[in-house]
Motif scaffolding. Sequence first.
Motif, PDB file in Angstrom:
ATOM      1  N   UNK A   1      37.365  35.256  31.336  1.00  0.00           N
ATOM      2  CA  UNK A   1      35.937  35.460  31.596  1.00  0.00           C
ATOM      3  C   UNK A   1      35.505  36.865  31.224  1.00  0.00           C
ATOM      4  N   UNK A   2      36.317  37.840  31.574  1.00  0.00           N
ATOM      5  CA  UNK A   2      35.942  39.224  31.328  1.00  0.00           C
ATOM      6  C   UNK A   2      35.907  39.562  29.842  1.00  0.00           C
ATOM      7  N   UNK A   3      36.727  38.885  29.043  1.00  0.00           N
ATOM      8  CA  UNK A   3      36.844  39.243  27.630  1.00  0.00           C
ATOM      9  C   UNK A   3      36.176  38.248  26.691  1.00  0.00           C
ATOM     10  N   UNK A   4      35.489  37.246  27.244  1.00  0.00           N
ATOM     11  CA  UNK A   4      34.901  36.233  26.379  1.00  0.00           C
ATOM     12  C   UNK A   4      33.688  36.753  25.615  1.00  0.00           C
ATOM     13  N   UNK A   5      33.081  37.824  26.102  1.00  0.00           N
ATOM     14  CA  UNK A   5      31.940  38.419  25.395  1.00  0.00           C
ATOM     15  C   UNK A   5      31.881  39.913  25.711  1.00  0.00           C
ATOM     16  N   UNK A   6      30.859  40.557  25.196  1.00  0.00           N
ATOM     17  CA  UNK A   6      30.701  42.008  25.383  1.00  0.00           C
ATOM     18  C   UNK A   6      29.721  42.341  26.501  1.00  0.00           C
ATOM     19  N   UNK A   7      29.560  41.447  27.442  1.00  0.00           N
ATOM     20  CA  UNK A   7      28.672  41.719  28.569  1.00  0.00           C
ATOM     21  C   UNK A   7      29.161  42.920  29.372  1.00  0.00           C
ATOM     22  N   UNK A   8      28.218  43.546  30.073  1.00  0.00           N
ATOM     23  CA  UNK A   8      28.566  44.658  30.955  1.00  0.00           C
ATOM     24  C   UNK A   8      29.561  44.205  32.011  1.00  0.00           C
ATOM     25  N   UNK A   9      30.558  45.047  32.269  1.00  0.00           N
ATOM     26  CA  UNK A   9      31.554  44.741  33.294  1.00  0.00           C
ATOM     27  C   UNK A   9      30.889  44.521  34.643  1.00  0.00           C
ATOM     28  N   UNK A  10      29.888  45.334  34.962  1.00  0.00           N
ATOM     29  CA  UNK A  10      29.249  45.231  36.278  1.00  0.00           C
ATOM     30  C   UNK A  10      28.413  43.962  36.399  1.00  0.00           C
ATOM     31  N   UNK A  11      27.830  43.504  35.298  1.00  0.00           N
ATOM     32  CA  UNK A  11      27.112  42.232  35.328  1.00  0.00           C
ATOM     33  C   UNK A  11      28.088  41.084  35.556  1.00  0.00           C
ATOM     34  N   UNK A  12      29.236  41.142  34.917  1.00  0.00           N
ATOM     35  CA  UNK A  12      30.252  40.121  35.144  1.00  0.00           C
ATOM     36  C   UNK A  12      30.771  40.178  36.575  1.00  0.00           C
ATOM     37  N   UNK A  13      30.933  41.389  37.111  1.00  0.00           N
ATOM     38  CA  UNK A  13      31.387  41.530  38.499  1.00  0.00           C
ATOM     39  C   UNK A  13      30.370  40.950  39.482  1.00  0.00           C
ATOM     40  N   UNK A  14      29.091  41.191  39.227  1.00  0.00           N
ATOM     41  CA  UNK A  14      28.046  40.677  40.116  1.00  0.00           C
ATOM     42  C   UNK A  14      28.126  39.152  40.192  1.00  0.00           C
ATOM     43  N   UNK A  15      28.308  38.513  39.049  1.00  0.00           N
ATOM     44  CA  UNK A  15      28.439  37.052  39.051  1.00  0.00           C
ATOM     45  C   UNK A  15      29.707  36.611  39.779  1.00  0.00           C
ATOM     46  N   UNK A  16      30.797  37.292  39.489  1.00  0.00           N
ATOM     47  CA  UNK A  16      32.085  36.914  40.068  1.00  0.00           C
ATOM     48  C   UNK A  16      32.085  37.070  41.580  1.00  0.00           C
ATOM     49  N   UNK A  17      31.575  38.199  42.064  1.00  0.00           N
ATOM     50  CA  UNK A  17      31.639  38.486  43.492  1.00  0.00           C
ATOM     51  C   UNK A  17      30.547  37.770  44.281  1.00  0.00           C
ATOM     52  N   UNK A  18      29.453  37.391  43.631  1.00  0.00           N
ATOM     53  CA  UNK A  18      28.452  36.577  44.320  1.00  0.00           C
ATOM     54  C   UNK A  18      29.040  35.237  44.729  1.00  0.00           C
ATOM     55  N   UNK A  19      29.683  34.591  43.767  1.00  0.00           N
ATOM     56  CA  UNK A  19      30.321  33.312  44.080  1.00  0.00           C
ATOM     57  C   UNK A  19      31.504  33.507  45.028  1.00  0.00           C
ATOM     58  N   UNK A  20      32.211  34.629  44.896  1.00  0.00           N
ATOM     59  CA  UNK A  20      33.321  34.906  45.804  1.00  0.00           C
ATOM     60  C   UNK A  20      32.864  35.050  47.239  1.00  0.00           C
ATOM     61  N   UNK A  21      31.739  35.756  47.454  1.00  0.00           N
ATOM     62  CA  UNK A  21      31.194  35.926  48.805  1.00  0.00           C
ATOM     63  C   UNK A  21      30.730  34.596  49.373  1.00  0.00           C
ATOM     64  N   UNK A  22      30.107  33.772  48.532  1.00  0.00           N
ATOM     65  CA  UNK A  22      29.617  32.467  49.002  1.00  0.00           C
ATOM     66  C   UNK A  22      30.782  31.578  49.433  1.00  0.00           C
ATOM     67  N   UNK A  23      31.841  31.546  48.634  1.00  0.00           N
ATOM     68  CA  UNK A  23      32.991  30.695  48.968  1.00  0.00           C
ATOM     69  C   UNK A  23      33.739  31.204  50.190  1.00  0.00           C
ATOM     70  N   UNK A  24      33.841  32.530  50.336  1.00  0.00           N
ATOM     71  CA  UNK A  24      34.479  33.068  51.543  1.00  0.00           C
ATOM     72  C   UNK A  24      33.653  32.772  52.785  1.00  0.00           C
ATOM     73  N   UNK A  25      32.329  32.813  52.650  1.00  0.00           N
ATOM     74  CA  UNK A  25      31.468  32.455  53.775  1.00  0.00           C
ATOM     75  C   UNK A  25      31.629  30.973  54.120  1.00  0.00           C
ATOM     76  N   UNK A  26      31.752  30.138  53.084  1.00  0.00           N
ATOM     77  CA  UNK A  26      31.975  28.713  53.326  1.00  0.00           C
ATOM     78  C   UNK A  26      33.297  28.483  54.054  1.00  0.00           C
ATOM     79  N   UNK A  27      34.316  29.286  53.714  1.00  0.00           N
ATOM     80  CA  UNK A  27      35.611  29.174  54.399  1.00  0.00           C
ATOM     81  C   UNK A  27      35.476  29.523  55.878  1.00  0.00           C
TER      82      UNK A  27
ATOM     83  N   UNK B   1      37.188  31.919  41.861  1.00  0.00           N
ATOM     84  CA  UNK B   1      37.115  31.944  43.323  1.00  0.00           C
ATOM     85  C   UNK B   1      37.616  30.635  43.916  1.00  0.00           C
ATOM     86  N   UNK B   2      37.306  29.519  43.248  1.00  0.00           N
ATOM     87  CA  UNK B   2      37.798  28.220  43.725  1.00  0.00           C
ATOM     88  C   UNK B   2      39.321  28.162  43.625  1.00  0.00           C
TER      89      UNK B   2
END
Length: 335
Positions: free
Chosen positions: A183-209, A79-80
């Motif tokens: 990030x998506x392929x570094x482990x076998x985590x759930x795609x949706x769990x990875x998305x939640x982390x990715x988009x949480x920070x994405x929303x925060x940075x867009x709000x900061x913008x 996101x950065x």
Amino acid sequence: MKWYIAAFLLTVLTSSEGILTTLSQSNGKYKYDYATVPFLAEVFKLIISSVFLWRECKKLPPLKMTTDWKTVRLFPIPSVIYLIHNNVQFATLMYLDTSTYQIMGNLKIVTTGILFRLFLKKKLSNLQWMAIILLAVGTTMSQVKGCGEASCDSLFSAPIQGYMLGILSACLSALAGMYTEFLMKQNNDSLYWQNVQLYTFGAILNMAQLVVDDFRAGYEKGPWWQRLFNGYSITTWMVVLNLGSTGLLVSWLMKYADNIVKVYSTSMVMLLTMVLSVFLFSFKPTLQLFLGIIICMMSLHMYFAPPSMLVGLPPTVRSDPDSLVIVSDDHKAES
């Protein structure tokens, strides 16, 4: 879902993004604050991913969700990079005209291939490298206007700062995609769990913008949350949903395919956009556009077709078991 289905859907959504954005205008202007669209798209992706994660958590066996801070802290980085990339894009437009900027943007096709090799350690064959270069040439040709027009002369007349910023923008775009795939392929985590982390920070940075934009404007229009939905219409909400759905498909491709598939999906957008524009906006396609599309289709075939199909190797001849002659031991002894 097969990767080529996701790639096709990404092409459809990306091609309709520009059309929906144009339709959302009123008399050539936006009645809404366009800076709020990426923020709402991030929130939409976060909500959808959270719902699917909640549904997966109710199933057995339990999902793998890494909560180690050493892993979680890596998710704000894409996101950065995208945030820096967006600011570099605005700076690039200060030096380059729109046509030159679009042509310079095709450098991200080549930089994606280079970082794909260096960053992710993925090997590409000589034919695949040729296909990537052809794709960059084809997309560039489709965007070049007639040589008799003034825009042709402006291609090499921009300041050197514009070209340097254009190269930097292409590198940042490719780097953000590569890091997301990592990030998506570094482990076998759930795609949706990875998305939640990715988009949480994405929303925060867009709000900061949005907060920074308000500060720069001196809060002339009030704080961003008071005008968040001002001027929004059905078409505007379709732009938000389109942008959010595109992001979800990209994350799926990063998890189960790769950046090259994404590059081809977004590059094929011009073909679909041309067809839709002919019917919606009475667009008249140019010869350069047709030639560019043909080159891109050749590149697509070169990259994904089996090598034996490209070089015309004959099929491997297999022996027919019924035609085999069994040689007895007596015959072997005599020989």
